[in-house]
Every structure is written in structure tokens, then in C-alpha cells.
Design an enzyme around this catalytic site. Structure first.
Site, mmCIF file in Angstrom:
data_model
loop_
_atom_site.group_PDB
_atom_site.id
_atom_site.type_symbol
_atom_site.label_atom_id
_atom_site.label_comp_id
_atom_site.label_asym_id
_atom_site.label_seq_id
_atom_site.Cartn_x
_atom_site.Cartn_y
_atom_site.Cartn_z
ATOM 1 N N ASP A 1 -16.230 24.119 108.600
ATOM 2 C CA ASP A 1 -16.716 25.151 107.675
ATOM 3 C C ASP A 1 -17.200 26.402 108.398
ATOM 4 O OD1 ASP A 1 -16.296 23.263 105.581
ATOM 5 O OD2 ASP A 1 -18.213 22.337 106.118
ATOM 6 N N LYS B 1 -12.589 29.285 109.560
ATOM 7 C CA LYS B 1 -11.310 29.343 110.294
ATOM 8 C C LYS B 1 -10.203 29.943 109.441
ATOM 9 C CE LYS B 1 -11.694 24.896 110.953
ATOM 10 N NZ LYS B 1 -13.089 24.678 110.547
ATOM 11 N N GLY C 1 -10.996 22.507 103.726
ATOM 12 C CA GLY C 1 -11.059 23.503 102.665
ATOM 13 C C GLY C 1 -11.144 24.865 103.308
ATOM 14 N N HIS C 2 -10.024 25.582 103.323
ATOM 15 C CA HIS C 2 -10.000 26.891 103.979
ATOM 16 C C HIS C 2 -9.918 27.986 102.920
ATOM 17 C CE1 HIS C 2 -8.352 24.822 107.857
ATOM 18 N NE2 HIS C 2 -9.623 24.599 107.650
ATOM 19 N N GLN D 1 -11.540 21.143 110.245
ATOM 20 C CA GLN D 1 -12.828 20.556 110.658
ATOM 21 C C GLN D 1 -13.346 21.290 111.912
ATOM 22 O OE1 GLN D 1 -10.157 17.965 109.975
ATOM 23 N NE2 GLN D 1 -10.787 18.432 107.899
HETATM 24 P P1 IMP Z 1 -13.219 12.459 106.503
HETATM 25 O O1 IMP Z 1 -12.563 13.515 107.319
HETATM 26 O O2 IMP Z 1 -13.021 12.634 105.021
HETATM 27 O O3 IMP Z 1 -12.915 11.077 106.989
HETATM 28 O O4 IMP Z 1 -14.817 12.614 106.696
HETATM 29 C C1 IMP Z 1 -15.439 12.359 107.954
HETATM 30 C C2 IMP Z 1 -16.569 13.358 108.199
HETATM 31 O O5 IMP Z 1 -16.012 14.645 108.412
HETATM 32 C C3 IMP Z 1 -17.539 13.523 107.019
HETATM 33 O O6 IMP Z 1 -18.836 13.761 107.533
HETATM 34 C C4 IMP Z 1 -17.030 14.741 106.306
HETATM 35 O O7 IMP Z 1 -18.036 15.404 105.576
HETATM 36 C C5 IMP Z 1 -16.577 15.579 107.485
HETATM 37 N N1 IMP Z 1 -15.522 16.534 107.150
HETATM 38 C C6 IMP Z 1 -14.225 16.266 106.917
HETATM 39 N N2 IMP Z 1 -13.552 17.393 106.653
HETATM 40 C C7 IMP Z 1 -14.424 18.396 106.730
HETATM 41 C C8 IMP Z 1 -14.314 19.812 106.600
HETATM 42 O O8 IMP Z 1 -13.247 20.377 106.368
HETATM 43 N N3 IMP Z 1 -15.460 20.525 106.772
HETATM 44 C C9 IMP Z 1 -16.643 19.923 107.082
HETATM 45 N N4 IMP Z 1 -16.790 18.618 107.227
HETATM 46 C C10 IMP Z 1 -15.695 17.854 107.053
#
Ligand code: IMP
Length: 426
Positions: free
Chosen positions: A13, A16, A40-41, A225
Site C-alpha cells: 500500500d 506502487k 489493490g493498485h 505487496q
Molecule cells: P495474503 O496475501 O492474502 O495471503 O495475506 C497475507 C498478508 O499480506 C496479510 O497480512 C495481508 O493483509 C497482507 N497483504 C496481502 N496483500 C496486500 C496488499 O496488497 N497490501 C497490503 N497488505 C497485503
């Protein structure tokens, strides 16, 4: 040839999407290298806001090809909806491609993840529930052979692979979680309509990237991420299941490390995190709420409130090292406009010892005490400023402090969501 990697320097977040969209102007190819619809971009063009989860953030530039690399995991239902949503707003997705080898997120992945997170209760990871972890688990498991993107173009094969997967998945769904088993026919019926639409975008992604390299094209690799959600380099086990760090661009697209010329690390002017896990500079009081409100810190994908805190120089320095960052883009500096002074974490103390990089062992990281320096604020709106020289000296000093802490120059400063609200330095 220029190969630029855009990587998140914190916990995701960081903004990017906006920077990738800007770099896509003049690029030939933009490639997402990992992750899936957990991302989420946000890209803002004029009055229009586009929220992208799977499709690379270069999609608004029609002359630029956008590829989802082999390192991504693709949910065909989400991809279909995203393509349809963009088309309805006049954005052609003819320039989109998806690597044959990308793994597919299936309905059973989401079902298993929901059950697993529920069973973990308060000890859960706080995942996005998009089926990402289970899809990457199957990829590492290898057998029974999971569904990959090219399989979506062959209904018989798709049926067979779904049946093979459900033999195993239903044991878990029924016996571990006490839920009714999934029917192979129903899963096929759910996925096939979307597969027919998105299957047209399938391509040999490795060849596309290699041919572009050989032709001297300009390529932007877009990470999702952030560094500390990386499966290896992040704050394990509270991480995602892929490799957001710059090195992930090599794995997820099939380029060698020497092909990369530039690593732009995106760094928010303060710190946020979604989900569980350590966050040394977190402020659970008024300051955190102020950052959340001013920065609209709610998840693009899940809507969850993000945990907020001050800029962590130790995080930024460690991330710069892990990514081999060549420059930094500081985002959301304008969120700090109103503050008289801004605390910045310049080091950690643990048992009387000072640290300037993050310990990799989570229990040690839990114990660190952030050491703050108060930086004077600028107390005026930055959003309309377009040149570095226009920025008040306090804002310049704040940006320079980030560069000093990271040991890497700041080349871009973002002062709002729109493309125009961007200052280039040097
Ligand atoms: P997963 O990627 O859904 O398996 O989640 C694993 C961890 O990564 C969790 O703490 C999510 O909140 C975090 N996470 C996954 N994608 C994002 C993102 O795009 N932005 C921020 N945190 C993320």
C-alpha cells in the site's frame, strides 16, 4: 534497454500503482511479477479512479503491453470482472497478456483459506481471503498437478485437473473443516464461463519478456505487496506467499538479475500495515487515527482499516538493502501537511543495544524500541506544487532525511493521487 523494477519498501500500500502508471508512459511492456488479487493498485487519471487488483497498472497506456508474469496467481473470475469493468469505462484490454504458466486461483483455494483463517481465530495471519496462500501452496506441492493459466483454454483438461484437485481438497474440506465437499462439475461450471473469456489473453510470457529484452525494449516490472510481506525476507509468518522484493521480478518473469538497471523503491511518508504481525512504529492512539483519516488508510481490496504509524527509517534502510534500491519514490507526503512536528524512527534499541537494520528473527523485532527524532513540519498544503524548488525547506528536509536513512537518493515525490501531483528531483 531499460529494465526498471517498482517495489514496495514497507508492508504494501505504498502507492506502487500510481508510480507504475507514470513509468508506463514511454514503456513498451509492464509486467506484474507476483501476487494475485490480494493486491489493490489505484491509478487516478483526471477525475477518474481505477482500482486494479490483477491487471498491471500500465493498462491505461494503450501502446504498452501489460503482462501478468508466471510468478502471479490469477483468479479467472476476478480477472474477467476487472477486464469487463475497464472495458465498460472505455479502456481496451487488447494489450493485456497472461503468462501460460501463472497458477490459477480456484474456488476451492478460497474455501480452504476461509476455513483455515477461521480455525486460527485470533492467531490468524489476517489474509485477504483471496485464495493466494492455498494457490501458492499447490504450486509448491506440484502434485496433483494444479491448474495453470493455459489450462483454462482446454475444457477437457480443466475438468480433469479440477477432479484431481478435489480428490485431495475434499478430504481437507470435509474431514478437517467439517464442510460439505465441492462438486467437480459445479466448480467447472463456475470457472468455465470466465475461462472462455480470459483464456484468450494467454501467452508464452517468458518468451514475450525475453524477446522484448533482446529487442532493447523498455520494461517496467511491477511488484505487489511490499518488502516485509515477502515470504523469505519479510516478517514471517505474517507475510504473503510470494516474493514482492525486487529479486522476485527475476523469478516471476524469467529475467536474470543482470538485466535489471533500476530498482525504484516506493516508500510512503509514514508507515502502514494490514493484517497481523509486528509493526514497530505503530500508533494505536490519536496519531495513528489522524494518519488513517488524512491518508484514507483503508484497504483497496478488503476495506479493512490499515494500522498506521510514523515513518520507520530502519524499515526503509533494510528494505533498500534487500531490494538493491537505486532510488526512492516518496509517496503521500501531503498527508503530513498539517503537522507541526513529525516523529521519524531513526534506530531501534534492544536490550540497551542500538540497531540500524531490522533483526530478521520476529521475536527480536517484537522487542525493539523505536528511537524517534522530531522533524519540523511545513504546515501548508503541498498538493499544488509541481517543482522540487517549490517545496518548503521543511518538506525538502523531510524527504532528504528519508534518503539519508535509506542511503539511497529520492528521485520522485508524490503529493496526491493524480499523475500531475508528482515532483521529479534532478
Ligand atoms: P495474503 O496475501 O492474502 O495471503 O495475506 C497475507 C498478508 O499480506 C496479510 O497480512 C495481508 O493483509 C497482507 N497483504 C496481502 N496483500 C496486500 C496488499 O496488497 N497490501 C497490503 N497488505 C497485503
Amino acid at each position: 534497454m531499460t529494465c526498471t523494477v517498482v517495489v514496495g519498501g514497507q508492508w504494501g500500500d505504498e502507492g506502487k500503482g500510481k508510480i507504475t502508471d507514470i513509468l508506463a508512459e514511454g514503456a513498451d511492456l509492464v509486467v506484474r511479477y507476483q501476487g494475485g488479487s490480494n493486491a489493490g493498485h489505484t491509478v487516478v487519471v483526471g477525475d477518474e479512479e481505477f482500482k486494479l487488483h490483477l491487471i498491471p497498472s500500465g493498462i491505461l497506456h494503450h501502446d504498452c503491453t501489460c503482462l501478468m508474469g508466471g510468478g502471479t496467481v490469477v483468479d479467472p473470475l476476478v480477472l474477467r470482472d476487472e477486464i469487463t469493468g475497464l472495458q465498460a469505462r472505455g479502456v481496451s484490454c487488447d494489450n493485456l497478456r497472461v503468462s501460460y504458466t501463472a497458477h490459477v486461483v480456484m474456488p476451492y483455494h478460497k474455501r480452504i483459506e476461509e476455513q483455515a483463517e477461521q480455525a486460527r481465530g485470533r492467531a490468524g495471519i489476517g489474509t485477504t481471503l483471496r485464495g493466494i496462500g492455498p494457490a501458492y501452496t499447490d504450486k509448491a506441492q506440484r502434485m496433483p498437478r494444479p491448474v495453470r493459466f493455459r489450462d483454462l483454454t482446454d475444457p477437457d483438461r480443466l475438468r480433469e485437473l479440477i477432479a484431481g484437485q478435489l480428490e485431495h481438497k475434499n478430504v481437507i474440506i470435509e474431514h478437517q473443516y467439517g464442510q460439505p465437499p465441492l462438486s467437480s462439475d459445479e466448480v467447472f461450471a463456475q470457472v468455465w464461463p470466465a475461462a472462455q473469456e480470459v483464456g484468450n489473453y494467454a501467452t508464452d510470457g517468458y518468451r514475450l519478456v525475453q524477446d522484448s529484452l533482446r529487442a532493447g525494449k523498455r520494461i517496467v516490472f511491477e511488484g505487489a505487496q511490499g518488502t516485509f510481506l515477502d515470504l523469505d525476507c519479510g516478517t514471517y509468518p505474517f507475510v504473503t506467499s510470494s516474493h514482492p522484493v525486487a529479486g522476485g521480478a527475476c523469478l516471476g518473469t524469467g529475467i536474470g538479475p543482470t538485466a535489471i538497471n533500476e530498482v525504484i523503491m516506493i516508500c510512503k511518508a509514514y508507515t502502514t500495515r494490514v493484517g497481523a504481525g509486528v509493526l514497530p512504529t505503530e500508533d494505536e492512539g490519536d496519531a495513528g487515527q489522524l494518519l488513517r483519516d488524512c491518508g484514507n488508510e483503508y484497504g483497496t481490496t478488503t476495506g479493512r482499516p490499515r494500522r498506521c504509524g510514523w515513518l520507520d527509517g530502519v524499515v526503509v534502510r533494510t528494505a533498500a538493502m534487500l531490494n538493491g534500491a537505486t532510488s526512492i519514490a516518496v509517496t503521500k507526503l501531503d498527508v503530513l501537511d498539517a503537522l507541526a512536528t513529525i516523529p521519524v524512527c531513526v534506530g531501534y534499541e534492544i536490550d540497551g543495544v542500538m540497531l540500524d537494520t531490522m533483526p530478521s528473527w520476529p521475536e527480536e523485532l517484537e522487542k525493539v524500541k523505536p528511537i524517534y527524532e522530531e522533524i519540523p513540519g511545513w504546515q501548508q498544503p503541498l498538493g499544488d506544487m509541481r517543482e522540487w524548488e517549490q517545496l518548503p525547506p521543511q518538506a525538502q528536509a523531510y524527504v532528504e532525511k528519508i534518503a539519508e536513512l535509506a542511503g539511497v537518493p529520492v528521485k520522485i515525490v508524490s503529493l496526491g493521487q493524480s499523475r500531475e501531483q508528482t515532483v521529479f528531483i534532478g
